[in-house]
Design a protein around this motif. Structure first.
Motif, PDB file in Angstrom:
ATOM      1  N   THR A 131      37.761 -25.006  19.545  1.00 20.57           N
ATOM      2  CA  THR A 131      36.598 -24.850  20.403  1.00 20.57           C
ATOM      3  C   THR A 131      36.856 -23.693  21.357  1.00 20.57           C
ATOM      4  O   THR A 131      37.996 -23.474  21.766  1.00 20.57           O
ATOM      5  CB  THR A 131      36.357 -26.151  21.217  1.00 20.57           C
ATOM      6  OG1 THR A 131      36.202 -27.241  20.308  1.00 20.57           O
ATOM      7  CG2 THR A 131      35.131 -26.051  22.099  1.00 20.57           C
ATOM      8  N   VAL A 132      35.793 -22.974  21.721  1.00 13.53           N
ATOM      9  CA  VAL A 132      35.908 -21.867  22.661  1.00 13.53           C
ATOM     10  C   VAL A 132      34.901 -22.079  23.782  1.00 13.53           C
ATOM     11  O   VAL A 132      33.741 -22.404  23.538  1.00 13.53           O
ATOM     12  CB  VAL A 132      35.642 -20.500  21.988  1.00 13.53           C
ATOM     13  CG1 VAL A 132      35.779 -19.369  22.999  1.00 13.53           C
ATOM     14  CG2 VAL A 132      36.568 -20.287  20.811  1.00 13.53           C
ATOM     15  N   ARG A 169      36.331 -12.436  16.918  1.00 14.21           N
ATOM     16  CA  ARG A 169      35.025 -11.789  17.065  1.00 14.21           C
ATOM     17  C   ARG A 169      34.637 -11.806  18.537  1.00 14.21           C
ATOM     18  O   ARG A 169      35.126 -12.627  19.318  1.00 14.21           O
ATOM     19  CB  ARG A 169      33.974 -12.458  16.200  1.00 14.21           C
ATOM     20  CG  ARG A 169      33.574 -13.842  16.683  1.00 14.21           C
ATOM     21  CD  ARG A 169      32.361 -14.383  15.925  1.00 14.21           C
ATOM     22  NE  ARG A 169      31.996 -15.657  16.460  1.00 14.21           N
ATOM     23  CZ  ARG A 169      32.116 -16.814  15.841  1.00 14.21           C
ATOM     24  NH1 ARG A 169      32.590 -16.857  14.622  1.00 14.21           N
ATOM     25  NH2 ARG A 169      31.762 -17.927  16.422  1.00 14.21           N
ATOM     26  N   ARG A 170      33.751 -10.903  18.883  1.00 13.24           N
ATOM     27  CA  ARG A 170      33.248 -10.851  20.253  1.00 13.24           C
ATOM     28  C   ARG A 170      32.330 -12.036  20.502  1.00 13.24           C
ATOM     29  O   ARG A 170      31.624 -12.490  19.610  1.00 13.24           O
ATOM     30  CB  ARG A 170      32.475  -9.566  20.503  1.00 13.24           C
ATOM     31  CG  ARG A 170      33.337  -8.349  20.463  1.00 13.24           C
ATOM     32  CD  ARG A 170      32.552  -7.145  20.963  1.00 13.24           C
ATOM     33  NE  ARG A 170      33.331  -5.947  20.785  1.00 13.24           N
ATOM     34  CZ  ARG A 170      34.284  -5.533  21.621  1.00 13.24           C
ATOM     35  NH1 ARG A 170      34.561  -6.241  22.685  1.00 13.24           N
ATOM     36  NH2 ARG A 170      34.943  -4.424  21.389  1.00 13.24           N
ATOM     37  N   SER A 171      32.329 -12.490  21.726  1.00 14.71           N
ATOM     38  CA  SER A 171      31.458 -13.589  22.120  1.00 14.71           C
ATOM     39  C   SER A 171      30.023 -13.100  22.253  1.00 14.71           C
ATOM     40  O   SER A 171      29.777 -11.997  22.726  1.00 14.71           O
ATOM     41  CB  SER A 171      31.938 -14.133  23.469  1.00 14.71           C
ATOM     42  OG  SER A 171      30.938 -14.907  24.062  1.00 14.71           O
ATOM     43  N   PRO A 178      37.076 -12.784  23.571  1.00 11.51           N
ATOM     44  CA  PRO A 178      37.275 -12.909  22.131  1.00 11.51           C
ATOM     45  C   PRO A 178      37.380 -14.363  21.673  1.00 11.51           C
ATOM     46  O   PRO A 178      37.960 -15.195  22.353  1.00 11.51           O
ATOM     47  CB  PRO A 178      38.592 -12.174  21.889  1.00 11.51           C
ATOM     48  CG  PRO A 178      39.298 -12.216  23.192  1.00 11.51           C
ATOM     49  CD  PRO A 178      38.235 -12.215  24.247  1.00 11.51           C
ATOM     50  N   HIS A 179      36.779 -14.630  20.500  1.00 10.39           N
ATOM     51  CA  HIS A 179      36.886 -15.942  19.867  1.00 10.39           C
ATOM     52  C   HIS A 179      37.871 -15.804  18.719  1.00 10.39           C
ATOM     53  O   HIS A 179      37.676 -14.982  17.826  1.00 10.39           O
ATOM     54  CB  HIS A 179      35.537 -16.399  19.321  1.00 10.39           C
ATOM     55  CG  HIS A 179      34.551 -16.751  20.388  1.00 10.39           C
ATOM     56  ND1 HIS A 179      33.418 -17.481  20.112  1.00 10.39           N
ATOM     57  CD2 HIS A 179      34.513 -16.493  21.717  1.00 10.39           C
ATOM     58  CE1 HIS A 179      32.723 -17.658  21.236  1.00 10.39           C
ATOM     59  NE2 HIS A 179      33.369 -17.053  22.215  1.00 10.39           N
ATOM     60  N   PHE A 237      35.798 -14.434  30.833  1.00 15.31           N
ATOM     61  CA  PHE A 237      36.947 -14.735  29.989  1.00 15.31           C
ATOM     62  C   PHE A 237      36.558 -15.850  29.036  1.00 15.31           C
ATOM     63  O   PHE A 237      35.541 -16.524  29.226  1.00 15.31           O
ATOM     64  CB  PHE A 237      38.197 -15.109  30.803  1.00 15.31           C
ATOM     65  CG  PHE A 237      38.076 -16.381  31.602  1.00 15.31           C
ATOM     66  CD1 PHE A 237      38.501 -17.597  31.079  1.00 15.31           C
ATOM     67  CD2 PHE A 237      37.573 -16.362  32.893  1.00 15.31           C
ATOM     68  CE1 PHE A 237      38.410 -18.773  31.827  1.00 15.31           C
ATOM     69  CE2 PHE A 237      37.485 -17.526  33.651  1.00 15.31           C
ATOM     70  CZ  PHE A 237      37.897 -18.729  33.107  1.00 15.31           C
ATOM     71  N   ALA A 238      37.346 -16.017  27.989  1.00 12.99           N
ATOM     72  CA  ALA A 238      37.127 -17.098  27.033  1.00 12.99           C
ATOM     73  C   ALA A 238      38.376 -17.957  26.981  1.00 12.99           C
ATOM     74  O   ALA A 238      39.494 -17.442  27.017  1.00 12.99           O
ATOM     75  CB  ALA A 238      36.817 -16.549  25.644  1.00 12.99           C
TER      76      ALA A 238
END
Length: 150
Positions: free
Chosen positions: A82-83, A66-68, A74-75, A36-37
């Motif tokens: 920050t992610v 966008r994909r990490s 997802p970002h 997870f993000a």
């Protein structure tokens, strides 16, 4: 989903925890992927926080993401400060919540805009430090000093 509480659990290895409603489709997706993000939003990300809190079915079509690179999730490129991309290391059911522990694999800073805060059912921006105040710790909302800082 919008999570109003994220907690740091450990520095070594760096680990965060989030609580997710046990019946949430987001929980199922995270557990299935093993990742997870955590998107920590910036002060201009309130609309994004409210969108994801609404549970709108097509919310990813309404925001830029966008994909990490590390598979974390997802970002939210226009709303996140920050992610943290995390790998699920454990889950614990507590009442109707699944507590999800994630080892932080990667941290990406996306914006210099100050972070978005949420508390007491209000949004706010992280305040700019005043000159010479970098050492000061503000009191609690009721005016008492923060425990252990007096």
């Amino acid at each position: 989903m919008t999570c109003s509480a994220v907690c740091s659990v450990s520095v070594d290895p760096p680990t965060l925890l989030v609580g997710i409603r046990a019946a949430s489709p987001t929980l199922a997706a995270a557990v299935d992927s093993g990742h997870f993000a955590v998107n920590l939003l910036h002060a201009q990300g309130r609309e994004c926080a409210e969108l994801f809190a609404s549970g709108a079915p097509h919310r990813f079509g309404a925001v830029s993401w966008r994909r990490s690179e590390s598979g974390g999730g997802p970002h939210l490129v226009d709303a996140a400060h920050t992610v943290a991309d995390c790998r699920i290391v454990q889950t614990v059911l507590v009442g109707g919540q699944q507590i999800v522990f994630g080892e932080v694999l990667r941290i990406s800073e996306l914006s210099a805009i100050e972070p978005l805060l949420y508390g007491f059912r209000r949004y706010a921006a992280w305040p700019e430090p005043s000159a010479g105040a970098s050492e000061a710790i503000p009191p609690t909302p009721d005016g008492r000093p923060v425990p252990g800082t007096s």
